[in-house]
Write a protein that holds these residues in place. Structure first.
Motif, short mmCIF file in Angstrom:
data_model
loop_
_atom_site.label_atom_id
_atom_site.label_comp_id
_atom_site.label_asym_id
_atom_site.label_seq_id
_atom_site.Cartn_x
_atom_site.Cartn_y
_atom_site.Cartn_z
N MET A 85 3.49 3.72 14.18
CA MET A 85 2.53 3.14 13.24
C MET A 85 2.41 4.00 11.96
N MET A 86 2.55 5.32 12.13
CA MET A 86 2.54 6.21 10.97
C MET A 86 3.79 6.00 10.12
N VAL A 87 4.92 5.81 10.78
CA VAL A 87 6.17 5.53 10.05
C VAL A 87 6.05 4.20 9.32
N ASP A 88 5.53 3.19 10.01
CA ASP A 88 5.38 1.87 9.42
C ASP A 88 4.45 1.90 8.21
N ALA A 89 3.39 2.70 8.30
CA ALA A 89 2.41 2.80 7.20
C ALA A 89 3.04 3.40 5.94
N GLN A 90 4.10 4.19 6.10
CA GLN A 90 4.76 4.84 4.95
C GLN A 90 5.89 4.00 4.37
N LYS A 91 6.19 2.89 5.04
CA LYS A 91 7.29 2.03 4.57
C LYS A 91 6.79 1.14 3.44
#
Length: 92
Positions: A85-91
């Protein structure tokens, strides 16, 4: 210059590898990511060689940390992105 995690996540050459189980992955994942469960990392190393550079993610960062450590020991270009979810938030 070293790329930030966010720059890596958004680099078109980067593969985002999610090391959670298949059922966890189907419950939600980073768009465009590839699911290779942690217990398959060793057996799929040849496939992973073609996916560099990589950002590895999971649920919390624990399994992705284990996978990243192993991949780096094998000489692969991989960084731990932590929870998906942290990776997705930075995309972007």
């Amino acid at each position: 210059m070293k790329m930030s995690i966010q720059d890596r996540i958004n680099n078109e050459e980067t593969t985002i590898v999610d090391v959670r189980t298949q059922s966890e992955f189907f419950g939600g994942h980073v768009r465009g990511s590839i699911n290779i469960p942690l217990n398959q990392i060793v057996s799929r190393i040849d496939e992973l060689l073609t996916m560099q550079p990589m950002v590895i993610c999971c649920a919390s960062g624990n399994r992705s940390g284990q996978a990243t450590a192993y991949l780096k020991e094998q000489g692969l270009d991989a960084v731990n992105g932590g929870g998906w979810m942290m990776v997705d938030a930075q995309k972007v």
